[in-house]
Write a protein that holds these residues in place. Structure first.
Motif, mmCIF file in Angstrom:
data_model
loop_
_atom_site.group_PDB
_atom_site.id
_atom_site.type_symbol
_atom_site.label_atom_id
_atom_site.label_comp_id
_atom_site.label_asym_id
_atom_site.label_seq_id
_atom_site.Cartn_x
_atom_site.Cartn_y
_atom_site.Cartn_z
ATOM 1 N N MET A 1 -7.354 -3.795 -1.940
ATOM 2 C CA MET A 1 -7.587 -3.581 -0.496
ATOM 3 C C MET A 1 -9.041 -3.860 -0.140
ATOM 4 O O MET A 1 -9.355 -4.621 0.754
ATOM 5 N N THR A 2 -9.973 -3.222 -0.932
ATOM 6 C CA THR A 2 -11.400 -3.375 -0.655
ATOM 7 C C THR A 2 -11.827 -4.824 -0.816
ATOM 8 O O THR A 2 -12.599 -5.351 -0.014
ATOM 9 N N GLY A 3 -11.307 -5.495 -1.876
ATOM 10 C CA GLY A 3 -11.671 -6.883 -2.106
ATOM 11 C C GLY A 3 -11.218 -7.776 -0.978
ATOM 12 O O GLY A 3 -11.963 -8.659 -0.528
ATOM 13 N N VAL A 4 -9.991 -7.558 -0.487
ATOM 14 C CA VAL A 4 -9.467 -8.362 0.624
ATOM 15 C C VAL A 4 -10.277 -8.113 1.883
ATOM 16 O O VAL A 4 -10.669 -9.047 2.595
ATOM 17 N N LEU B 1 -12.506 -10.834 4.004
ATOM 18 C CA LEU B 1 -12.267 -11.092 5.426
ATOM 19 C C LEU B 1 -13.534 -10.847 6.246
ATOM 20 O O LEU B 1 -13.830 -11.597 7.184
ATOM 21 N N GLN B 2 -14.285 -9.814 5.893
ATOM 22 C CA GLN B 2 -15.554 -9.555 6.585
ATOM 23 C C GLN B 2 -16.523 -10.710 6.391
ATOM 24 O O GLN B 2 -17.206 -11.141 7.326
ATOM 25 N N LYS B 3 -16.570 -11.217 5.164
ATOM 26 C CA LYS B 3 -17.460 -12.339 4.875
ATOM 27 C C LYS B 3 -17.025 -13.584 5.654
ATOM 28 O O LYS B 3 -17.870 -14.323 6.186
ATOM 29 N N ALA B 4 -15.709 -13.805 5.758
ATOM 30 C CA ALA B 4 -15.206 -14.948 6.523
ATOM 31 C C ALA B 4 -15.574 -14.826 7.998
ATOM 32 O O ALA B 4 -15.963 -15.806 8.640
ATOM 33 N N GLU B 5 -15.463 -13.605 8.511
ATOM 34 C CA GLU B 5 -15.828 -13.375 9.916
ATOM 35 C C GLU B 5 -17.319 -13.645 10.146
ATOM 36 O O GLU B 5 -17.708 -14.253 11.145
ATOM 37 N N GLN B 6 -18.151 -13.211 9.204
ATOM 38 C CA GLN B 6 -19.594 -13.430 9.326
ATOM 39 C C GLN B 6 -19.939 -14.912 9.265
ATOM 40 O O GLN B 6 -20.788 -15.398 10.024
ATOM 41 N N SER C 1 -9.909 -6.529 8.420
ATOM 42 C CA SER C 1 -11.000 -6.154 7.508
ATOM 43 C C SER C 1 -11.418 -4.695 7.653
ATOM 44 O O SER C 1 -12.314 -4.242 6.945
ATOM 45 N N PHE C 2 -10.773 -3.945 8.565
ATOM 46 C CA PHE C 2 -11.115 -2.534 8.714
ATOM 47 C C PHE C 2 -10.810 -1.756 7.439
ATOM 48 O O PHE C 2 -11.456 -0.765 7.121
ATOM 49 N N GLY C 3 -9.790 -2.183 6.708
ATOM 50 C CA GLY C 3 -9.476 -1.526 5.447
ATOM 51 C C GLY C 3 -8.556 -0.329 5.591
ATOM 52 O O GLY C 3 -8.000 0.157 4.606
ATOM 53 N N ASN C 4 -8.370 0.160 6.805
ATOM 54 C CA ASN C 4 -7.486 1.304 7.044
ATOM 55 C C ASN C 4 -6.252 0.787 7.778
ATOM 56 O O ASN C 4 -6.229 0.688 9.011
ATOM 57 N N TRP C 5 -5.221 0.409 7.014
ATOM 58 C CA TRP C 5 -4.045 -0.216 7.601
ATOM 59 C C TRP C 5 -3.317 0.733 8.548
ATOM 60 O O TRP C 5 -2.769 0.297 9.561
#
Length: 612
Positions: free
Chosen positions: A1-4, A8-13, A156-160
């Protein structure tokens, strides 16, 4: 979860970095195109007939990509006063909702935006003779990129569970409205209350960015209660964002950042301090005067406050001033200087109501001065017993030296005004003259031009401009829907029927715009209600420039007054002072501003005397 989530956060940045870079290049391109047009026309007497058209094409791309940058950075205007008081877990849910609601709007309008752009493909531009698709494509591309950012952010929030709850809440409301559509249609104008009061209020108070709150309400109203095609929403947004006068918005924002970076603002403040620093409350007077002068260069209040506060506040605190009083005065001067040209609010009023920009620029000078005098009276009362035994008075030689250093900076507002009145440049183009002047002054006179800060300034300009322009586009769509519903006719009948004529109309306007300024911020309130109220003002005998000043000052009070005013929290952020410290001292300044606004409403000459 954290890795995904991290990926996604890196892709957004990465996406945000690429879009911001392109937007920064577009700011530079706008400056070059417009300044080249002015130079060709005035210096070489050979006008470039396609320069305005090219600038207009680039501008829509800048607006949309700037909106993407603002969305990726979380810089779209929103009201967080209520959400900020919730527990961390509940606040986190509303942060997710502030992404899920825009996601719904973007998903709904992407296909109409594509249709709108496709229809524009067969239209040729008059000067360049190219397909208008080159301009209109900015809308689906910008909206599509924001949709992609929203999806990346959501996943990317991590809290589904929280993300699912926010998306589910938006979906439930959407499906409920869709199923209720057959029952809504017969309600007629009651739907205005449902969509533009109740739904907008829920979204705004839930901290959904204001532009998307307006957009969702307008799209829902148009598609669920009328037979109007959804592409009209995009068309109205395009119209609102494409006024040529709005080209000056990003350029004046950049100019405000430039005068701070080059040291021009510091030079002006230094000169004023050499004149008044030795009197009781002197640096407070300098703050009021410096905001008046700096506002004559930059059109953005955040840029004005950022240029002045860091220079003055350390010495003011050293002299014993309370931080809360300082941030209260800074916020009050933000409201006081809203009418000083080239204010973005003045430019917006001119673009949506058709009032002459030159007349607004002239009419805005005295109202700001009247409020400055009233604020200084409050300062005198509060600081009349200040101990200045340790403060050394500047000699005339020191004051003269400070004046010589500050002269190029002090001259800039007069250069800008002279260029407009003398016909050298339009109100749109004059900002480029200010930018070139400031850049040359920074490089050659002040020798203070930090090239490393240039790119962040350009991206900040793009983001702030995109946030402002998306709100203008969304509010234009809502204003059109209100007009088509017949609401404007009903409003005109109500306002003209008020007992007491023009004085009562102005009193109602002051109260209304103080409330609207605090809830919706300034520009959205003006875009939404300006086209409705200005014709009514004319009917009851109020001069349009006089009415514009009353509207702007009332809106400014709401915008900079706690606990809801976003401008107040911007002043606190710039000052690095906790908002709670400024609320009590703010009361006196707000009362002073209200008294000043009433005086300006009662004496039209203050607003229109210089026009003659």
């Amino acid at each position: 979860m954290t890795g995904v989530a991290g990926a996604l956060q890196k892709a957004e940045q990465w996406l945000g970095t690429i879009v911001a870079g392109v937007a920064a290049l577009l700011v530079i391109a706008e400056i070059i195109v417009l300044f080249t047009g002015v130079s060709a026309r005035y210096l070489f007497h050979k006008p470039i007939i396609w320069s305005d058209e090219l600038a207009g094409i680039l501008f829509l791309w800048l607006a949309m990509l700037g909106a993407v940058t603002a969305f990726q950075r979380g810089e779209h205007m929103r009201m967080t006063a209520f959400v900020g008081r919730l527990s961390p877990s509940r606040r986190a849910f509303f942060e997710v909702l502030a992404v899920a609601a825009p996601l719904a709007f973007l998903a709904l309008v992407l296909e109409p935006a594509y249709e709108f752009a496709s229809d524009e493909a067969i239209v040729s531009t008059p000067a360049l003779d190219i397909s208008n698709l080159w301009r209109a494509a900015a809308l689906p591309v910008g909206l599509g990129l924001m949709l992609l950012v929203a999806l990346l952010r959501l996943f990317s929030f991590g809290n589904w569970r929280m993300s699912g709850a926010a998306v589910g809440a938006v979906a439930v409301v959407g499906v409920a409205l869709y199923l209720l559509a057959p029952a809504l249609v017969p309600l007629g104008n009651i739907n205005l209350l449902i969509f533009f009061v109740v739904l907008v209020a829920i979204l705004v108070f839930a901290a959904v960015p204001i532009a998307f709150a307006f957009g969702l309400a307008t799209f829902a109203y148009i598609t669920l209660t009328t037979s109007t095609p959804s592409t009209v929403v995009i068309g109205r947004m395009d119209e609102g964002m494409s006024h040529l006068i709005l080209l000056s918005v990003p350029l004046f924002v950049f100019l405000g950042l430039l005068i701070e970076m080059t040291g021009m603002a510091r030079a002006m403040v230094g000169f004023l301090a050499s004149l008044l620093g030795h009197v009781r409350g002197g640096l407070q007077y300098v703050l009021v005067a410096a905001m008046y002068l700096v506002s004559g260069i930059s059109g953005a209040k955040a840029a004005d406050m950022a240029a002045v506060a860091p220079v003055l506040f350390p010495e003011m605190i050293k002299r014993g001033a309370k931080p809360g009083d300082l941030v209260a005065l800074l916020s009050a001067t933000g409201a006081q200087t809203e009418t000083i040209p080239p204010s973005l609010v003045l430019i917006t009023i001119g673009s949506v109501t058709g009032v002459s920009i030159a007349a607004l620029f002239t009419g805005g000078l005295l109202p700001g001065l009247v409020l400055a005098v009233i604020l200084c009276a409050v300062v005198w009362r509060r600081y009349r017993n200040e101990d200045l035994s340790h403060v050394k008075r500047a000699s005339w030689g020191q004051a003269g030296s400070a004046f010589v250093v500050a002269l190029p900076a002090i001259a800039l507002p007069f250069v800008i005004r002279a260029a407009v009145i003398g016909g050298v440049a339009t109100a749109t183009e004059v900002s480029t003259i200010g930018i070139v002047y400031s850049a040359l002054a920074g490089l050659l006179i002040y020798r203070n031009f930090d090239w490393r800060r240039l790119y962040p300034m350009l991206t900040e300009t793009a983001a702030l401009s995109g946030a402002i322009l998306l709100i203008i586009g969304a509010a234009t769509g809502m204003a059109w829907a209100l007009t088509q519903s017949g609401f404007s006719t009903s409003l005109a009948a109500f306002m003209t029927g008020l007992p007491g004529g023009a004085p009562m109309f102005l009193a109602v306007t002051i109260v209304a715009f103080i409330i609207l300024g605090s809830v919706l911020e300034g520009i959205p309130a003006i875009v939404l209600f300006g086209p409705l109220l200005f014709p009514i003002a004319k009917q009851v005998g109020v001069h349009e420039v006089h009415y514009a000043m009353v509207v702007i000052l009332a809106m400014g009070i709401g915008l900079f007054a706690p606990p809801f005013g976003v401008g107040y929290y911007a002043a606190c952020a710039i000052s690095r002072i906790h908002p709670d410290e400024g609320i009590k001292p703010m009361v006196g300044y707000m009362l002073a501003l209200l008294i000043g606004t009433i005086v300006i409403a009662a004496v039209p000459w203050i607003s229109i005397g210089l026009l003659h």
